[in-house]
Scaffold this motif. Structure first.
Motif, mmCIF file in Angstrom:
data_model
loop_
_atom_site.group_PDB
_atom_site.id
_atom_site.type_symbol
_atom_site.label_atom_id
_atom_site.label_comp_id
_atom_site.label_asym_id
_atom_site.label_seq_id
_atom_site.Cartn_x
_atom_site.Cartn_y
_atom_site.Cartn_z
ATOM 1 N N ASP A 66 0.848 -1.187 0.000
ATOM 2 C CA ASP A 66 0.000 0.000 0.000
ATOM 3 C C ASP A 66 0.885 1.239 0.000
ATOM 4 N N THR A 77 -3.670 0.903 -3.363
ATOM 5 C CA THR A 77 -3.759 -0.414 -2.733
ATOM 6 C C THR A 77 -4.128 -1.463 -3.764
ATOM 7 N N GLN A 202 3.783 -0.940 4.136
ATOM 8 C CA GLN A 202 3.283 0.164 3.332
ATOM 9 C C GLN A 202 4.395 1.173 3.089
#
Length: 557
Positions: A66, A77, A202
């Motif tokens: 992400d 995403t 992420q």
């Protein structure tokens, strides 16, 4: 006796036949049960193998990470989608199949699908990236020879707002531009190829999507208001090098990037090369002051134009007298800037421009970055025209990074689109003296008080800046009615934290005006960006300083 024996034989034959029937029933029952158990064991083995493969896949293949902004807001995403495939050899009626599918998939290319289904292939893609509803409706059709595969698709919640930063991926989820390509170039694609991608965390970017959105909105309004061809804007932290926002319009939607490769949709802020006009005088002035040869009150003869054969250097609003160096900057004198470069010499000029970072390709995470263009051989006329922003082409981001060094005490800091958790101001390279940086801050603020940057005043904030209006080159010649406008702003001027750079490509005069210079479009755009973004940046207005005057030392008058 014979009668009794016959009856006994008949009875034995009856029971024997009965036992044989039971034996056969038992054998067949056992075989049926055995086959059932074997079938179930095979099926269970396959399901168990499939579960293991899927489990192994989920453990080793983590997809793309992400992407979030500096405050954790989701920017990109992975989502699961369904892709429809066909086995042409199992299709019974091609025409009927196409007719049924077209009822669900309205944008289906019928001729292309017909050719695929008529082929002798064992597998062909029909349509990828379907929704769960589309999948369910197709399954209800009951068409033999069709199937689905679960795939991963990239989703960008904010659409085009940060498209030039994020970039986009192809149908196989491989990064093709922007941060998405940076992720693959950092090693993800190689790991995915061997199913050894680790659990990916992420990726946190330096941008603030709230500020990114408002910059996008203000730029869009400015392009419409000034009937411009294109535009761009960025906001840069001068102390860390973090890019807080960067927008280039026209842009594209990364969820459907069909227009992304059109020439007019390139990222002008990093991949566009432009003559930056009078904003370059910031660096010429810094060079002069940093050399020790010039002071703010040094007089420079700007009484008449400079001639080079058929070429002439003159001022847009000439004073036709000797100007102090601070006046050369405030009145944006081309003649004065050219004289500064002439006095210091070609080698000194080029060395300074290179040291400040305007002649070499900067290193950032985005792959879309252009290399500056300079003359192959610097002659006197080249040096003098470059001094006021013509004859050298750089990217807007590169110009903003160099300007940040003028504001932060003299350190050139590499820009980044990645969030810096631990700021280390000392990692920059000292390229000018702190005193020179202090003088430039003074001139920027003075220019907002009494020079061309007056339209960038924002109540409650001390904003300084420098305008730039460059004539564009068309067929090898400068054209007066086609301009590329820029504006460099910094704030708050008592201790600058941010630089804002705006560009407007070929603006038209507003109704009631005859001119469309930078002060009338690029500067107001920067002011509006600062007004709306300051609180998001944690900078509160200080109205106690509103009446404080920027004094001009009597020695400089």
């Amino acid at each position: 006796m014979k009668s009794f024996l016959r009856f006994d034989d008949v009875k034995k034959a009856f029971y024997l036949k009965r036992y044989r029937l039971r034996f056969l029933v038992s054998v067949f029952s056992f075989l049926f049960l055995y086959l059932g158990i074997c079938t179930r064991l095979i099926q269970y083995g396959r399901e168990n193998f499939k579960m293991k493969v899927e489990k192994s896949f989920s453990e080793t293949y983590r997809g793309r990470p992400d992407i979030v902004d500096r405050h954790g807001r989701l920017l990109a995403t992975d989502v699961k989608t369904y892709s429809l495939f066909a086995e042409p050899r199992r299709i019974i009626d091609v025409n009927e199949t196409i007719e049924l599918l077209s009822r669900v998939l309205r944008d289906l290319r019928l001729d292309e699908v017909w050719r695929k289904l008529k082929s002798n292939s064992g597998f062909v893609w029909i349509k990828r990236g379907l929704t769960p509803d589309q999948k369910a409706r197709i399954m209800e059709l009951g068409i033999p020879g069709l199937g689905f595969r679960v795939e991963t698709r990239r989703f960008y919640p904010d659409g085009s707002i940060a498209s030039h930063i994020l970039g986009f991926v192809d149908v196989d989820n491989k990064g093709l531009s922007g941060i998405e390509k940076y992720i693959d170039q950092s090693g993800l694609s190689d790991l995915r190829a061997v199913w050894r991608a680790p659990a990916l965390k992420q990726l946190v970017l330096s941008i603030d999507i709230r500020i990114q959105a408002l910059v996008h909105e203000e730029l869009k309004k400015a392009i419409k208001r000034y009937r411009a061809q294109a535009g761009g804007a960025l906001l840069l932290n001068v102390k860390t090098g973090e890019v807080i926002a960067l927008v280039s319009l026209p842009d594209f939607d990364p969820n459907n990037p069909l227009k992304a490769l059109q020439p007019n949709r390139l990222n002008r802020m990093t991949a566009g090369l432009f003559e930056m006009g009078s904003t370059i005088k910031s660096f010429t002035t810094a060079m002069a002051l940093d050399s020790g040869v010039f002071q703010l009150d040094t007089k420079i003869d700007a009484s008449k134009p400079l001639h080079f054969g058929h070429q002439m250097i003159r001022d847009f609003h000439g004073k036709y007298r000797a100007l102090a160096l601070w006046e050369v900057f405030i009145y944006s004198s081309n003649i004065g800037s050219a004289k500064e470069a002439e006095i210091l010499g070609i080698q000194h000029h080029r060395a300074f421009i290179k040291r400040i970072g305007l002649l070499e390709r900067i290193g950032i995470e985005l792959p879309e970055i252009a290399s500056p263009i300079e003359p192959h051989v610097w002659k006197k006329v080249n040096s003098m025209t470059i001094a006021f922003g013509h004859g050298m082409m750089t990217t807007p981001l590169q110009t903003a990074v160099a300007a940040a060094a003028l504001m932060n005490g003299g350190r050139l800091i590499e820009p980044t689109f990645l969030f810096k958790k631990n700021h280390n101001f000392l990692h920059g390279t000292q390229v000018i003296k702190p005193k020179t940086s202090s003088d430039l801050r003074y001139l920027y603020e003075l220019n907002a008080k009494m020079g061309s940057a007056r339209n960038t005043v924002v109540d409650g904030y001390r904003v300084g800046g420098k305008t730039g209006t460059a004539e564009k080159v068309v067929k090898g010649r400068y054209v007066k009615d086609r301009r590329f406008n820029t504006f460099l702003a910094a704030f708050p001027m008592d201790d600058p934290s941010y630089v804002v750079l705006t560009i407007i490509d070929e603006p038209k005069p507003e109704k009631g005006r005859v001119s469309a210079t930078s002060a009338l479009n690029a500067a107001p755009l920067a002011a509006e960006i600062i007004r709306r973004s300051a609180l998001f940046l944690g900078i509160h207005p200080d109205f106690t300083k509103e009446d404080a005057k920027t004094l001009i030392d009597p020695r400089y008058k």
